[in-house]
Design a protein around this motif. Structure first.
Motif: not given
Length: 867
Positions: A415-422
């Protein structure tokens, strides 16, 4: 009309039936499906589905428990028929199971025996196969009624009232899909009505789909995105456009998008990458407004190219989903999207989805750390059909939410800092390759079924270009034997690229297979699997070899293995198209698996082109198109090549007619195989006559000759007339008569320019010289026979002489033809040299002249193109 997302909120799980029938009744003339040249309206589709749905309800067989089966299998090619069967099953209140016709019989049987569908629907192409499958399943106690799906052919069938199935509960199954299984048995995943409408509703809401959209169905119907495309399109009154990605190239797809004016495309990342790299201009994709990418990682380099060339025309959605959960996340990309790193995020979860990332102990990972992805959602699959142990491992109750289930994906994510999943890839032996989910353990389990394989391990090497599956086997079998064994039991995309055969697999200290050691195996394409190096044995073998080289971009030899050298299912399609363009050879993936080297494939192609004859006459027409033509041509075209020529030198000339009439060409190098005398021209003509009588014993003949082949053709006309088969038309393409040019020129001076033009086609000089020298002996025999021949005038119905007008080093006198040919005789001139007459550059003009001067002799479908 109420939108799908509102229906989900209102628990209106019958909304697809209601929405679809509203369009059937209100806009019956609007197009529901476009499949090639076929256009099926909502009225026609509704009438067919109504009838088929009623039949499904009346014919459903009972399963092993004595209850009517909830499932309907659909075995059909990627076409309007498979869509019709799928939708009819859902409208009838049943769940559909798409069966891929390309998969082996044993796999299809295992799936049907497990799920026990009561009905199997088949199109005409798969009807006999469906009946055989039903018969085989019956031996295991599975009773399946076989139904056929047949759409109106340009008729005006209309549905007058909606078909009304029984009230459908939201928990009842809607569809079942299969994925690779670790035990050697496919996993079957069943989704409910609620799950189907949930994922379809998200698709509609994400893209705001309307009646004006044309939605591409390019991915197989056994793939989850097909659910959204089919039901999203028909629920919204949009048009569903069918394209078979397995049968067409990327260029074909782009041209189809442009000609069909497709607005929405669901694609794998690989396919998206190829589309934006292959498109010749922006205008080819201007009809698109969105491409939805799933199945594989999307890279920032892909987005950079998209933003540079296409972002002003369409958006891109990247997302994550699984066969068990359908859609989970979405990430919209446009001209202003800024990205860091090499991989594109898959986005934020939908509002009805909760995600967790856990470590090996099952605890939540620290913020920003990678972990296994766990999914919670009210509506997704609740387990694997008939596999309770595996279901319990992957689908677990959520203690804090009684009645809820969490799915443990085995995928790694961050989970990236901006709330998007990688998405980071698989955490176990399951991989994704070319958009397909593959369990390496299933390949291993299938390998050890062979009695000569004592142990097996399969690994995936993403560092190879392209990424490839490698199989290690303790066996005395060869790699080709293992490849053929798996090809009969697994889909082609699961057959490994490399096979390493050894006495025993390495073991670690605990006695288990040392997979780490195998993963470090240094595989070289030059290993013995590729075979010994030798030069091509024929011009056909040399052309096949160069098709391999063009597709794989490598300097290969005749024993190079296509899959060892980096070939995969996508490149196999490219190779099939290359072979079709080069030599009209109908090669599919199954043939390539059986014959993966240029040498073996040439032998297979010879069997197809020579059609079981003596190997001296080849078939150059599209057999299926000619056989299926409404009114079969009463004529066949027979081609006689010139000096140093072979059957495939006519490929460019006959391309215009290959769908309209049978076309055969003599293969002079094969004459020596017969062991028959060729001292006189009459001897050569008798061989040609016998071959024609074998492949085309009845019907009129258009005889097309090139260069010195004109003399052979002229005498062949006499031989056919003596047998009561006068030739309809004789076409002479810059043909010499015996006395019109010196023999020494033909034997010596023409050799070098002929070498030059052939080397442009067939490649390396050393290989060409080897093949050329083998043919040179025969050419001298044929030339001697021609010069000993003393032609006599004869009456012909029609004849056409096409003269190449470019300057040449020797003067050719064509006047003798006027003394020899009695009857209707026409001439025309084309501005090119002798050798250029049969090349792609000038062949279309040759065809135009043939059609213009001999309109009654050629099929109606080959009429001249308008200026």
């Amino acid at each position: 009309m109420v939108n799908a997302s509102q229906n989900i909120q209102n628990n209106d799980y019958c909304s697809f039936n209601q929405g679809f029938w509203q369009w059937v009744l209100q806009t019956p003339l609007a197009m529901a499906i476009e499949d090639g040249s076929r256009k099926i309206s909502y009225g026609e589709l509704g009438a067919t589905i109504g009838n088929l749905s009623a039949l499904i309800q009346s014919r459903a067989s009972a399963n092993s428990s004595g209850q009517p089966s909830q499932f309907v299998a659909v075995l059909a090619n990627h076409s309007a028929e498979v869509i019709t069967g799928i939708v009819a099953a859902v409208v009838a209140g049943k769940a559909y199971l798409p069966l891929d016709p390309s998969q082996p019989e044993a796999r299809l049987l295992a799936i049907t025996e497990s799920l026990q569908p009561g009905i199997i629907i088949a199109d005409a192409a798969n009807q006999q196969r469906a009946e055989a499958l039903a018969l085989a399943a019956h031996a295991s106690g599975v009773v399946m009624a076989v139904l056929s799906v047949e759409l109106p052919n340009g008729g005006d069938a209309q549905a007058t009232a909606p078909f009304s199935p029984q009230q459908i509960e939201k928990h009842l199954p809607a569809y079942a899909l299969t994925t690779s299984g670790t035990t050697g048995t496919p996993k079957i995943i069943v989704h409910s009505r609620a799950s189907m409408m949930r994922s379809t509703g998200h698709y509609l809401a994400d893209l705001n789909i309307s009646q004006s959209d044309k939605i591409a169905l390019a991915l197989p119907c056994s793939y989850t995105p097909a659910v959204f495309c089919i039901f999203g399109a028909l629920y919204s009154g949009a048009t569903l456009c069918v394209f078979d990605i397995k049968a067409g190239s990327t260029t074909d797809l782009i041209r189809w998008i442009e000609s069909s004016q497709v607005s929405l495309l669901y694609s794998t990342a690989t396919l998206f990458r190829r589309v934006i790299n292959t498109a010749e201009c922006v205008e080819q994709l201007v009809s698109l407004r969105d491409i939805h990418v799933v199945g594989e990682p999307l890279f920032t380099s892909d987005v950079a190219l998209y933003q540079q060339n296409f972002s002003q025309h369409f958006t891109v959605h990247n997302g994550l989903g699984t066969s068990e959960t359908a859609c989970l996340t979405r990430f919209q990309i446009n001209a202003g999207t800024e990205l860091t790193g090499s991989q594109v995020p898959v986005g934020r979860p939908y509002d009805d989805v909760s995600l967790r990332l856990i470590d090996e102990s099952g605890a939540d990972v620290a913020e920003g750390e990678p972990g296994e992805l766990v999914v919670m959602c009210d509506n997704f699959a609740q387990g694997y059909w008939g596999q309770p142990k595996l279901s319990a491992e992957k689908f677990k109750p959520v203690p804090e939410q009684p009645g809820s289930v969490a799915y443990y994906t085995g995928d790694r994510a961050q989970m990236l800092a901006d709330g998007n999943l990688l998405y980071l890839g698989r955490g176990d032996t399951q991989i994704k390759l070319n958009g397909q989910r593959i369990e390496l353990a299933e390949i291993e389990a299938t390998l050890v079924v062979h009695p000569s394989v004592s142990n097996a391990a399969v690994s995936f090497n993403p560092s190879l270009e392209p990424a490839q599956i490698i199989a290690f086997a303790a066996t005395a079998l060869t790699a080709d034997e293992l490849r053929k064994f798996l090809a009969q039991r697994l889909p082609h995309y699961m057959v490994p690229s490399h096979f390493v055969c050894m006495d025993a697999l390495p073991l670690n200290a605990s006695g288990k297979v040392d997979r780490k050691a195998l993963s470090e195996w240094q595989f070289s394409p030059n290993m013995a699997e590729s075979g010994a190096i030798e030069t091509p044995a024929s011009m056909l073998e040399l052309r096949v070899l160069n098709c391999f080289r063009d597709v794989l971009k490598k300097d290969l030899h005749v024993n190079s293995n296509f899959f060892v050298e980096g070939g995969d299912s996508f490149k196999a399609i490219e190779l099939a198209l290359e072979l079709e363009n080069a030599i009209s050879a109908p090669v599919n993936i199954s043939v390539l698996i059986e014959a993966p080297t240029p040498k073996l494939l040439t032998q297979a192609i010879e069997g197809l082109l020579y059609q079981g004859h003596s190997g001296v006459i080849a078939s150059l027409h599209n057999k299926k198109a000619v056989d299926d033509a409404p009114g079969k041509s009463p004529k066949a075209m027979i081609c006689l090549p010139g000096l140093f020529g072979d059957a495939f030198s006519f490929r460019a000339v006959v391309d215009r007619f290959q769908d309209d009439m049978p076309i055969y060409a003599m293969e002079y190098p094969g004459f020596e195989k017969l062991g028959r005398p060729m001292e006189t021209l009459e001897d050569v003509v008798q061989i040609c006559f016998d071959e024609i009588q074998d492949v085309y014993p009845v019907g009129d003949i258009v005889l097309v000759c090139y260069s010195l082949g004109g003399v052979i053709g002229f005498e062949l006309c006499r031989r056919l007339a003596e047998a009561g088969r006068p030739v309809d038309s004789l076409v002479l393409l810059d043909c010499y008569t015996p006395k019109s040019i010196k023999r020494k020129y033909l034997l010596d001076s023409v050799r070098e320019p002929l070498k030059a033009i052939y080397k442009k086609v067939v490649g390396r000089q050393d290989e060409f010289n080897a093949v050329f020298s083998r043919h040179d002996h025969l050419n001298r025999i044929l030339t001697k026979a021609v010069y000993k021949y003393k032609p006599q005038p004869q009456q012909l119905t029609k004849a056409l002489l096409v003269i190449a007008t470019a300057e040449r080093s020797v003067t050719v006198d064509y006047q003798q033809w006027w003394h020899l040919i009695r009857g209707e005789f026409k001439t025309c001139r084309i501005a090119c040299d002798h050798l250029g007459l049969i090349t792609k550059q000038h062949a279309p003009q040759v065809c135009e002249e043939m059609i213009r001067h001999l309109p009654e002799s050629l099929p109606e479908g080959a009429s001249p193109e308008p200026a």
